[in-house]
Design a protein around this motif. Structure first.
Motif, PDB file in Angstrom:
ATOM      1  N   TRP A 152       7.415  11.758  45.784  1.00  0.00           N
ATOM      2  CA  TRP A 152       8.449  11.759  44.681  1.00  0.00           C
ATOM      3  C   TRP A 152       9.280  10.855  43.984  1.00  0.00           C
ATOM      4  O   TRP A 152       9.754  10.232  45.253  1.00  0.00           O
ATOM      5  N   GLU A 175       6.778  17.500  38.020  1.00  0.00           N
ATOM      6  CA  GLU A 175       8.187  16.751  37.756  1.00  0.00           C
ATOM      7  C   GLU A 175       9.231  17.914  38.186  1.00  0.00           C
ATOM      8  O   GLU A 175       9.081  18.915  38.298  1.00  0.00           O
ATOM      9  N   ARG A 188       6.087  13.160  40.218  1.00  0.00           N
ATOM     10  CA  ARG A 188       5.240  13.280  41.311  1.00  0.00           C
ATOM     11  C   ARG A 188       3.893  12.155  41.242  1.00  0.00           C
ATOM     12  O   ARG A 188       3.279  12.408  40.287  1.00  0.00           O
TER      13      ARG A 188
END
Length: 194
Positions: A152, A175, A188
């Motif tokens: 992330w 996301e 991500r």
């Protein structure tokens, strides 16, 4: 220069590297208040405890903390070498990476790992430390049987997104949005290491 597994004596350096990297790398897109909270004295104590635990007693054998190091040579500038006290070479921590099994509900932790942290001290960027840490991480993850890695990142962290994309990572559509006084989007990224 090189990469090795983090040791207990690295906790202080890992913590200060994280704080400096965040202050430098996130200053242009994170609100000042939350950034100060994440990097202030109280937070630093909390990060130090968390890194101590991550290094000395990781949750699983598949969790690791790696550090990028530069060799520090002893200062040889003495007037009389016969009286000079010998100072051993030492390693200076200049970056860190941590990883473990992925915890997102839409991936399998048996085959998908998560790159939890990849940070380089701002005084040591553009020297290949990020690439070395990423390569060492992938080597460990392959040895542990992982086939995919996710991470992330802040969508506005163009340096990190660009670095990972240049290494073959791409957005997978996931996301999240953090409330930091204003919405901050995270995306991500994923890569296949099989």
């Amino acid at each position: 220069m090189g990469v090795r597994t983090a040791r207990l004596e690295d906790v202080e350096a890992v913590t200060s590297t994280q704080i400096r990297a965040w202050k430098y790398g996130y200053r242009d897109f994170l609100p000042l208040g939350p950034l100060e909270q994440m990097t202030g004295a109280a937070a630093e104590k909390m990060w130090r405890r968390q890194w101590d635990e991550a290094i000395t007693s990781p949750p699983t054998p598949r969790h690791r903390v790696l550090v990028a190091v530069e060799r520090v040579m002893p200062d040889g500038d003495t007037s009389d070498a016969s009286e000079a006290e010998e100072v051993p070479d030492s390693d200076r921590v200049v970056g860190l990476a941590s990883h473990g099994p992925a915890e997102d509900p839409d991936v399998s932790p048996s085959t998908t790992a998560e790159l939890l942290t990849l940070l380089i001290d701002p005084n040591h960027i553009r020297r290949g430390h990020g690439s070395r840490l990423l390569n060492a991480t992938v080597d460990h993850l392959r040895d542990d049987g992982f086939r995919t890695v996710v991470t992330w990142v802040f969508a506005d962290d163009h340096a990190m997104v660009g670095f990972l994309e240049s290494a073959g990572w791409g957005e997978d559509g996931a996301e999240r949005v953090l409330d930091m006084g204003r919405p901050i989007r995270m995306i991500r990224l994923t890569t296949d290491i099989s």
